[in-house]
Design an enzyme around this catalytic site. Structure first.
Site, PDB file in Angstrom:
ATOM      1  N   LYS A  75       0.585 -13.109 -11.990  1.00  0.00           N
ATOM      2  CA  LYS A  75       1.282 -11.912 -12.177  1.00  0.00           C
ATOM      3  C   LYS A  75       1.459 -10.993 -14.099  1.00  0.00           C
ATOM      4  O   LYS A  75       0.335 -11.162 -14.098  1.00  0.00           O
ATOM      5  CB  LYS A  75       2.516 -12.294 -12.142  1.00  0.00           C
ATOM      6  CG  LYS A  75       3.084 -13.234 -10.949  1.00  0.00           C
ATOM      7  CD  LYS A  75       3.309 -12.030  -9.855  1.00  0.00           C
ATOM      8  CE  LYS A  75       4.600 -11.577  -9.974  1.00  0.00           C
ATOM      9  NZ  LYS A  75       4.353 -10.440  -8.633  1.00  0.00           N
ATOM     10  N   TYR A  94      -2.663  -9.534 -11.025  1.00  0.00           N
ATOM     11  CA  TYR A  94      -0.832  -8.003 -10.432  1.00  0.00           C
ATOM     12  C   TYR A  94      -0.554  -7.786 -11.087  1.00  0.00           C
ATOM     13  O   TYR A  94      -0.330  -8.400 -12.436  1.00  0.00           O
ATOM     14  CB  TYR A  94      -0.252  -9.152  -9.462  1.00  0.00           C
ATOM     15  CG  TYR A  94      -0.565  -9.618  -7.804  1.00  0.00           C
ATOM     16  CD1 TYR A  94      -0.821  -8.455  -7.024  1.00  0.00           C
ATOM     17  CD2 TYR A  94      -1.068 -10.706  -7.860  1.00  0.00           C
ATOM     18  CE1 TYR A  94      -2.061  -8.959  -6.070  1.00  0.00           C
ATOM     19  CE2 TYR A  94      -1.767 -11.437  -6.310  1.00  0.00           C
ATOM     20  CZ  TYR A  94      -1.742 -10.814  -5.865  1.00  0.00           C
ATOM     21  OH  TYR A  94      -3.084 -11.289  -5.180  1.00  0.00           O
ATOM     22  N   HIS A  96       1.396  -4.624 -10.796  1.00  0.00           N
ATOM     23  CA  HIS A  96       2.579  -3.358 -10.171  1.00  0.00           C
ATOM     24  C   HIS A  96       2.750  -2.809 -11.182  1.00  0.00           C
ATOM     25  O   HIS A  96       4.456  -2.346 -11.622  1.00  0.00           O
ATOM     26  CB  HIS A  96       3.317  -4.183  -9.472  1.00  0.00           C
ATOM     27  CG  HIS A  96       2.998  -5.315  -8.187  1.00  0.00           C
ATOM     28  ND1 HIS A  96       2.708  -4.553  -7.301  1.00  0.00           N
ATOM     29  CD2 HIS A  96       2.596  -6.896  -8.536  1.00  0.00           C
ATOM     30  CE1 HIS A  96       2.191  -5.762  -7.137  1.00  0.00           C
ATOM     31  NE2 HIS A  96       2.080  -6.805  -7.374  1.00  0.00           N
ATOM     32  N   GLU A 118      -3.865  -6.114  -6.637  1.00  0.00           N
ATOM     33  CA  GLU A 118      -3.502  -4.579  -5.840  1.00  0.00           C
ATOM     34  C   GLU A 118      -4.213  -3.440  -6.006  1.00  0.00           C
ATOM     35  O   GLU A 118      -3.893  -2.511  -5.175  1.00  0.00           O
ATOM     36  CB  GLU A 118      -2.214  -5.431  -5.880  1.00  0.00           C
ATOM     37  CG  GLU A 118      -1.567  -4.276  -7.123  1.00  0.00           C
ATOM     38  CD  GLU A 118      -1.121  -4.575  -8.688  1.00  0.00           C
ATOM     39  OE1 GLU A 118      -1.638  -5.059  -8.600  1.00  0.00           O
ATOM     40  OE2 GLU A 118      -0.760  -3.816  -9.146  1.00  0.00           O
TER      41      GLU A 118
HETATM   42  N1  LIG Z   1       7.426 -10.053  -2.990  1.00  0.00           N
HETATM   43  C1  LIG Z   1       6.027 -10.293  -3.510  1.00  0.00           C
HETATM   44  O1  LIG Z   1       5.884 -11.866  -4.028  1.00  0.00           O
HETATM   45  C2  LIG Z   1       4.958 -10.016  -2.896  1.00  0.00           C
HETATM   46  C3  LIG Z   1       4.274 -10.663  -2.243  1.00  0.00           C
HETATM   47  C4  LIG Z   1       3.141 -10.146  -1.776  1.00  0.00           C
HETATM   48  C5  LIG Z   1       3.164  -8.390  -1.361  1.00  0.00           C
HETATM   49  N2  LIG Z   1       3.570  -7.731  -1.641  1.00  0.00           N
HETATM   50  C6  LIG Z   1       4.261  -6.535  -1.546  1.00  0.00           C
HETATM   51  O2  LIG Z   1       4.576  -6.487  -0.192  1.00  0.00           O
HETATM   52  C7  LIG Z   1       5.080  -4.761   0.539  1.00  0.00           C
HETATM   53  C8  LIG Z   1       4.007  -4.362   1.490  1.00  0.00           C
HETATM   54  O3  LIG Z   1       2.828  -4.860   1.303  1.00  0.00           O
HETATM   55  P1  LIG Z   1       1.293  -5.141   2.876  1.00  0.00           P
HETATM   56  O4  LIG Z   1      -0.139  -5.362   1.552  1.00  0.00           O
HETATM   57  O5  LIG Z   1       1.746  -5.156   3.799  1.00  0.00           O
HETATM   58  O6  LIG Z   1       0.831  -3.488   2.632  1.00  0.00           O
HETATM   59  P2  LIG Z   1       0.177  -2.884   3.857  1.00  0.00           P
HETATM   60  O7  LIG Z   1      -0.505  -1.707   3.061  1.00  0.00           O
HETATM   61  O8  LIG Z   1      -0.425  -3.769   4.417  1.00  0.00           O
HETATM   62  O9  LIG Z   1       1.275  -2.292   4.471  1.00  0.00           O
HETATM   63  C9  LIG Z   1       2.498  -1.335   4.464  1.00  0.00           C
HETATM   64  C10 LIG Z   1       2.786  -0.689   5.865  1.00  0.00           C
HETATM   65  O10 LIG Z   1       3.591   0.215   5.051  1.00  0.00           O
HETATM   66  C11 LIG Z   1       3.494   1.838   6.208  1.00  0.00           C
HETATM   67  N3  LIG Z   1       4.794   2.665   4.890  1.00  0.00           N
HETATM   68  C12 LIG Z   1       4.444   3.423   4.011  1.00  0.00           C
HETATM   69  N4  LIG Z   1       5.763   3.747   3.702  1.00  0.00           N
HETATM   70  C13 LIG Z   1       6.374   4.096   5.115  1.00  0.00           C
HETATM   71  C14 LIG Z   1       7.811   4.299   5.274  1.00  0.00           C
HETATM   72  N5  LIG Z   1       7.955   5.541   5.013  1.00  0.00           N
HETATM   73  N6  LIG Z   1       7.941   3.850   6.805  1.00  0.00           N
HETATM   74  C15 LIG Z   1       7.245   2.945   7.684  1.00  0.00           C
HETATM   75  N7  LIG Z   1       6.156   2.410   7.185  1.00  0.00           N
HETATM   76  C16 LIG Z   1       5.882   3.026   5.402  1.00  0.00           C
HETATM   77  C17 LIG Z   1       2.542   1.797   5.829  1.00  0.00           C
HETATM   78  O11 LIG Z   1       2.007   2.362   6.973  1.00  0.00           O
HETATM   79  C18 LIG Z   1       1.893   0.435   5.847  1.00  0.00           C
HETATM   80  O12 LIG Z   1       1.526  -0.046   7.818  1.00  0.00           O
HETATM   81  C19 LIG Z   1       3.427  -4.593  -1.014  1.00  0.00           C
HETATM   82  O13 LIG Z   1       5.033  -3.302  -2.283  1.00  0.00           O
HETATM   83  C20 LIG Z   1       3.070  -5.069  -1.699  1.00  0.00           C
HETATM   84  O14 LIG Z   1       2.916  -5.412  -2.987  1.00  0.00           O
HETATM   85  C21 LIG Z   1       5.476  -8.590  -2.445  1.00  0.00           C
END
Ligand SMILES: NC(=O)c1ccc[n+]([C@@H]2O[C@H](COP(=O)([O-])OP(=O)(O)OC[C@H]3O[C@@H](n4cnc5c(N)ncnc54)[C@H](O)[C@@H]3O)[C@@H](O)[C@H]2O)c1
Length: 362
Positions: A75, A94, A96, A118
């Site tokens: 992290k 990571y 962010h 990321e």
């Molecule tokens: N909280 C955690 O522990 C954790 C862990 C892993 C990933 N994440 C986060 O989860 C999020 C998603 O990651 P991912 O790998 O699935 O991303 P991804 O790029 O695979 O998918 C994101 C999707 O969001 C869509 N999108 C973007 N803006 C949009 C909007 N305004 N309305 C609707 N759809 C929209 C895109 O078209 C895409 O399909 C990221 O922020 C990532 O950092 C968080």
């Protein structure tokens, strides 16, 4: 290269960036590895496992920083860790940064190079985000089923209903890696599932994956508000790589949602996609705003650190080997290097445009 493996400091973070197996592989490339004492403790990797693999055990983080050219962790570094970084050092983890202005400033001040897992993109994919997003989506959904229970403050709903009746609804916003994997779990337990994504191409892929069992729609289609108000669980999983997440549910919408329904903001690591989201941790994962539960843990995969550590290492080790071989300077100068897009901070400047834009900086 002298590589230092740090023990994680974030609350509830149990993963480790590299296992003893990874250490052995790096040592075959003739690097030197310093491992902070107890770095692998939470996932059952003993200090002696690292030593047997050939690493040098170091008693604290300060010592790891002193002895290493390249620092690795899972992290984002804490402010204290950022302050231990020096010019000519590189940190790989990571980051962010869009959601962490203090860390951004501190990393700039250090003049070190900061490379984010990321934002490393290969083709259209983010190979070091994918495995954790897959896990985060699954854990988020199984956690959601838990917090829907009345004794835990939830609405008191079994998402799958009973005998095909009284199903609960799960709305996923952002049908990428995390969203797809959350939707698969939701469908598996019998919920009604709706996915919103702004990409028509992605929606087409999702329709094929789910073979018509899930509604896959554009958020502009007018049904967005109706579906949110009808949901037991809303999963936020949008991403614009490197940038702050757009706010897609605002506070005014919450009173129209079902009482004690649950918002799960997976995108909280990028600042969150609901206006009322604030980061939580595994010790206190849930809070209530406007009678709606919020789960906003920024390191969800750490709930299953043994699984996550292995999957993360599988994705990061090939890039770590490249980084250790080529060094940050060469990577910064070659735009076609696979790690070039990962450089967020270099020589005191922000080098990732979405991060700079998120913080109104150059
Ligand atoms: N909280 C955690 O522990 C954790 C862990 C892993 C990933 N994440 C986060 O989860 C999020 C998603 O990651 P991912 O790998 O699935 O991303 P991804 O790029 O695979 O998918 C994101 C999707 O969001 C869509 N999108 C973007 N803006 C949009 C909007 N305004 N309305 C609707 N759809 C929209 C895109 O078209 C895409 O399909 C990221 O922020 C990532 O950092 C968080």
């Amino acid at each position: 290269m002298r590589i230092g493996l740090l023990k994680e400091t974030k609350v509830g973070e149990h993963r480790v960036a590299i296992t003893h197996t990874g250490v052995a592989e790096l040592l075959r490339d003739e690097h030197e590895i310093f491992v902070e004492k107890d770095a692998g403790q939470s996932v059952g990797i003993k200090n002696s496992d690292y030593e047997d693999a050939g690493a040098i055990l170091v008693s604290n983080a300060e010592e790891v920083f002193k002895r290493s050219e390249l620092l690795i962790k899972v992290k984002e570094p804490s402010i204290m860790e950022c302050e231990l970084l020096r010019e000519k050092q590189t940190i790989f983890c990571y980051l962010h940064l869009a959601a962490f202005p203090e860390q951004t400033k501190s990393l700039c001040r250090s003049k070190a190079t900061a490379i984010a897992y990321e934002t490393v993109s290969v083709g259209n994919e983010l190979p070091m985000l994918i495995p954790m997003s897959k896990i985060a989506g699954r854990v988020a959904m199984q956690t959601a089923t838990y917090y829907l229970q009345t004794p835990l403050g939830g609405r008191g709903i079994l998402l799958g209903g009973e005998d095909g009746l009284n199903q609960g609804k799960v709305v996923v916003i952002g049908g990428g890696t995390a969203g797809e994997s959350a939707a698969k779990v939701a469908l598996g337990i019998g919920a009604e599932v709706v996915i919103f994504d702004k990409s028509e191409k992605r929606l087409e892929e999702l329709r094929k994956i789910f073979k018509g069992q899930v509604s896959c729609v554009l958020p502009e289609e007018g049904t967005f508000h109706e579906e949110i108000y009808d949901a037991e669980v809303v999963i936020g999983a949008v991403l614009i790589p490197g940038a702050s997440a757009p706010k897609l549910i605002n506070r005014e919408m919450l009173p129209s949602m079902k009482k004690r329904s649950l918002l799960v903001d997976i995108a909280i690591d990028q600042g969150g996609c609901f206006e009322t989201s604030k980061p939580t941790d595994h010790d206190n994962p849930v809070y209530v705003e406007e009678e709606v539960l919020h789960y906003c843990v920024a390191n969800i995969p750490s709930a299953v650190p043994r699984t996550s550590t292995r999957c993360l290492e599988l994705a990061t080790l090939p890039y770590l080997k490249l980084l250790a071989r080529d060094g940050a300077e060469k990577i910064a100068q070659s735009t076609d290097h696979p790690l070039h897009s990962g450089i967020n901070i270099h020589q005191g400047s922000i080098t990732c445009k979405p991060v700079a834009e998120a913080q109104n900086l150059n």
